[in-house]
Motif scaffolding. Structure first.
Motif, mmCIF file in Angstrom:
data_model
loop_
_atom_site.group_PDB
_atom_site.id
_atom_site.type_symbol
_atom_site.label_atom_id
_atom_site.label_comp_id
_atom_site.label_asym_id
_atom_site.label_seq_id
_atom_site.Cartn_x
_atom_site.Cartn_y
_atom_site.Cartn_z
ATOM 1 N N HIS A 65 0.838 -1.207 0.000
ATOM 2 C CA HIS A 65 0.000 0.000 0.000
ATOM 3 C C HIS A 65 0.873 1.258 0.000
ATOM 4 O O HIS A 65 0.639 2.200 -0.754
ATOM 5 C CB HIS A 65 -0.934 -0.010 1.218
ATOM 6 N N GLY A 66 1.919 1.258 0.821
ATOM 7 C CA GLY A 66 2.808 2.411 0.905
ATOM 8 C C GLY A 66 3.566 2.669 -0.389
ATOM 9 O O GLY A 66 3.708 3.821 -0.808
ATOM 10 N N GLU A 67 4.042 1.596 -1.022
ATOM 11 C CA GLU A 67 4.737 1.752 -2.304
ATOM 12 C C GLU A 67 3.805 2.321 -3.369
ATOM 13 O O GLU A 67 4.187 3.220 -4.115
ATOM 14 C CB GLU A 67 5.285 0.413 -2.790
ATOM 15 N N ALA A 68 2.587 1.805 -3.422
ATOM 16 C CA ALA A 68 1.617 2.296 -4.409
ATOM 17 C C ALA A 68 1.303 3.767 -4.173
ATOM 18 O O ALA A 68 1.240 4.552 -5.127
ATOM 19 C CB ALA A 68 0.337 1.460 -4.355
ATOM 20 N N ILE A 69 1.143 4.164 -2.935
ATOM 21 C CA ILE A 69 0.868 5.571 -2.611
ATOM 22 C C ILE A 69 2.024 6.449 -3.068
ATOM 23 O O ILE A 69 1.819 7.500 -3.674
ATOM 24 C CB ILE A 69 0.596 5.740 -1.104
ATOM 25 N N LEU A 70 3.249 6.037 -2.763
ATOM 26 C CA LEU A 70 4.421 6.830 -3.124
ATOM 27 C C LEU A 70 4.553 6.974 -4.639
ATOM 28 O O LEU A 70 4.777 8.077 -5.157
ATOM 29 C CB LEU A 70 5.685 6.201 -2.538
ATOM 30 N N ILE A 71 4.384 5.884 -5.363
ATOM 31 C CA ILE A 71 4.501 5.926 -6.819
ATOM 32 C C ILE A 71 3.382 6.756 -7.435
ATOM 33 O O ILE A 71 3.620 7.572 -8.327
ATOM 34 C CB ILE A 71 4.528 4.499 -7.403
ATOM 35 N N LEU A 93 2.937 6.677 5.197
ATOM 36 C CA LEU A 93 4.386 6.777 4.982
ATOM 37 C C LEU A 93 5.150 7.061 6.269
ATOM 38 O O LEU A 93 4.627 7.682 7.198
ATOM 39 C CB LEU A 93 4.682 7.874 3.958
ATOM 40 N N SER A 94 6.413 6.654 6.302
ATOM 41 C CA SER A 94 7.301 6.929 7.429
ATOM 42 C C SER A 94 7.703 8.399 7.438
ATOM 43 O O SER A 94 7.493 9.123 6.462
ATOM 44 C CB SER A 94 8.556 6.064 7.322
ATOM 45 N N GLY A 95 8.329 8.818 8.515
ATOM 46 C CA GLY A 95 8.759 10.211 8.663
ATOM 47 C C GLY A 95 9.681 10.690 7.561
ATOM 48 O O GLY A 95 9.504 11.776 7.026
ATOM 49 N N ASP A 96 10.682 9.859 7.198
ATOM 50 C CA ASP A 96 11.607 10.260 6.138
ATOM 51 C C ASP A 96 10.896 10.419 4.804
ATOM 52 O O ASP A 96 11.160 11.369 4.065
ATOM 53 C CB ASP A 96 12.742 9.243 5.980
ATOM 54 N N LEU A 97 9.994 9.497 4.493
ATOM 55 C CA LEU A 97 9.281 9.599 3.217
ATOM 56 C C LEU A 97 8.287 10.761 3.229
ATOM 57 O O LEU A 97 8.064 11.387 2.194
ATOM 58 C CB LEU A 97 8.599 8.280 2.867
#
Length: 112
Positions: A65-71, A93-97
């Motif tokens: 889910h996180g990868e799809a959101i980022l992309i 997402l994590s803090g850095d992302l």
């Protein structure tokens, strides 16, 4: 431009070099900045450097889910692709992302 770490900067510079991204192309710069922030990202599955275009079919290939959101958000910065809400994105997402997302927005809209 601030980077999360040295690896983020190296990946970003590799992407813009491979693409021959010109300095004023804020859409691609923001796109590559955000994707370079995630260390396990396989850029060639996401972007076609020969055609200089995104590969939306990557979204159908079993991403988290996180990868799809980022992309999707990187696609959104690149060409207005539909993406999740800011609330969904930041809660996933994590803090850095999250910081990388904010920086990518600043790159895209020339806020730096």
């Amino acid at each position: 431009m601030d980077f999360l770490n040295t690896e983020h900067q190296v990946r970003y510079l590799d992407y813009i070099t491979r693409d021959s991204t010109y300095d004023g192309d804020v859409e691609r710069k923001a796109f590559f900045y955000l994707l370079a922030a995630h260390e396990t990202r396989d850029i060639d599955r996401i972007y076609d450097f020969e055609e200089r275009s995104i590969r939306p079919e990557v979204l159908d290939n079993g991403l988290s889910h996180g990868e799809a959101i980022l992309i999707k958000f990187a696609f959104h910065l690149f060409n207005g692709w539909e993406c999740e809400s800011i609330i969904d994105m930041f809660s996933t997402l994590s803090g850095d992302l999250r910081n990388a997302v904010l920086s990518a927005i600043k790159i895209r809209f020339k806020m730096e």
